[in-house]
Design a protein around this motif. Structure first.
Motif, mmCIF file in Angstrom:
data_model
loop_
_atom_site.group_PDB
_atom_site.id
_atom_site.type_symbol
_atom_site.label_atom_id
_atom_site.label_comp_id
_atom_site.label_asym_id
_atom_site.label_seq_id
_atom_site.Cartn_x
_atom_site.Cartn_y
_atom_site.Cartn_z
ATOM 1 N N GLU A 1 -3.393 2.439 8.977
ATOM 2 C CA GLU A 1 -3.397 3.900 8.950
ATOM 3 C C GLU A 1 -2.590 4.480 10.108
ATOM 4 N N TYR B 1 -6.587 2.753 -1.498
ATOM 5 C CA TYR B 1 -5.635 3.545 -2.263
ATOM 6 C C TYR B 1 -4.211 3.144 -1.899
ATOM 7 N N LYS B 2 -3.358 3.132 -2.920
ATOM 8 C CA LYS B 2 -1.917 2.988 -2.702
ATOM 9 C C LYS B 2 -1.288 4.378 -2.725
ATOM 10 N N LEU C 1 0.817 -1.213 0.000
ATOM 11 C CA LEU C 1 0.000 0.000 0.000
ATOM 12 C C LEU C 1 0.848 1.260 0.000
ATOM 13 N N SER C 2 2.044 1.155 0.522
ATOM 14 C CA SER C 2 3.021 2.239 0.489
ATOM 15 C C SER C 2 4.359 1.638 0.878
ATOM 16 N N HIS D 1 -5.378 5.401 3.237
ATOM 17 C CA HIS D 1 -5.418 4.210 2.390
ATOM 18 C C HIS D 1 -6.842 3.705 2.149
#
Length: 231
Positions: free
Chosen positions: A209, A229-230, A134-135, A217
């Motif tokens: 988060e 979301y990425k 995701l990150s 995210h």
């Protein structure tokens, strides 16, 4: 490059073992086998198998004890029990010990393949990348149900991973009804408490988060649903 799913078959009947090996090789599996209970347990504990197909009646150690030992070692290892017994208490015993599914002999080979395939899919195995990024600070392994989130190791439930994986493959918001139908498997959702979804989303946000109250995210689009979301 896709890799083949690895299947361990623990079965002491030579003819059945040969037939199952040929069957699953034909259907695209990399098959390993064991004909003895203790050998099967050793392989199951030390190998990296996508699924284990486990007979109940085995020399040296029965399938119930093997299943119990495998489940104590890993809560995510997919296990399919295969036995000639079909009494209700045997089925309950197998599932209580942690088996994911149970097929009785004699069985339909096409049904067996379909059920093993379904179990492999539910386990999160993709044959490609099994990690959801995701990150650079948040990543989840879909097979082991673990990940790293802001330098902390994080554990996920199977349902949480299924939700994340489903949202990941969608390009837009996903409604509660869609999640209930496609992740939980409900055919009708009118009488289902949708707070089930909200509770799972809240738990996921706490894990992925920095501030769950202002997520980056996993966002909620009012009137539309949830979107991942990425960054």
């Amino acid at each position: 490059m896709r890799v083949k799913p690895r299947l361990l078959i623990v079965e002491d009947e030579p003819s059945i073992l040969r037939g199952l090996t040929d069957l699953f090789v034909f259907h695209g599996y990399d098959v390993d086998s064991a004909v003895d209970g203790k050998e099967g347990l050793t392989k199951g504990l030390t190998g990296n198998y996508t699924c284990i197909l486990l007979d109940v009646m085995l020399p040296s150690m029965n399938g119930f004890d093997i299943c119990n030992a495998l489940r104590e070692d890993s809560r995510t290892q997919p296990i399919m029990m295969l036995t000639a017994k079909n009494e209700e208490h045997d089925i309950i015993n197998a599932l209580t010990l942690g088996a994911d599914d149970y097929v009785s002999k004699p069985f339909s080979t096409s049904e067996l393949v379909l059920r093993v395939n379904a179990l492999v899919r539910r386990s999160g195995w993709t044959g490609a990348n099994d990690r959801l990024e995701l990150s650079h600070q948040v990543s989840i392994c879909l097979q082991t149900l673990t990940g790293m989130s802001y330098q902390k190791e994080t554990k996920y439930t199977r349902k949480e991973v299924e939700i994340l994986d489903y949202l990941h493959h969608k390009n837009g918001p996903v409604s509660r009804d869609e999640l209930l139908k496609n992740v939980w498997g409900y055919k009708e959702t009118r009488d289902i408490d949708t707070r089930t979804v909200d509770i799972h989303i809240a738990k996921i946000r706490k894990k992925i988060e920095v501030d769950p109250k202002t997520p980056k995210h996993l966002l909620t689009h009012r009137g539309e649903g949830y979107q991942l979301y990425k960054l």
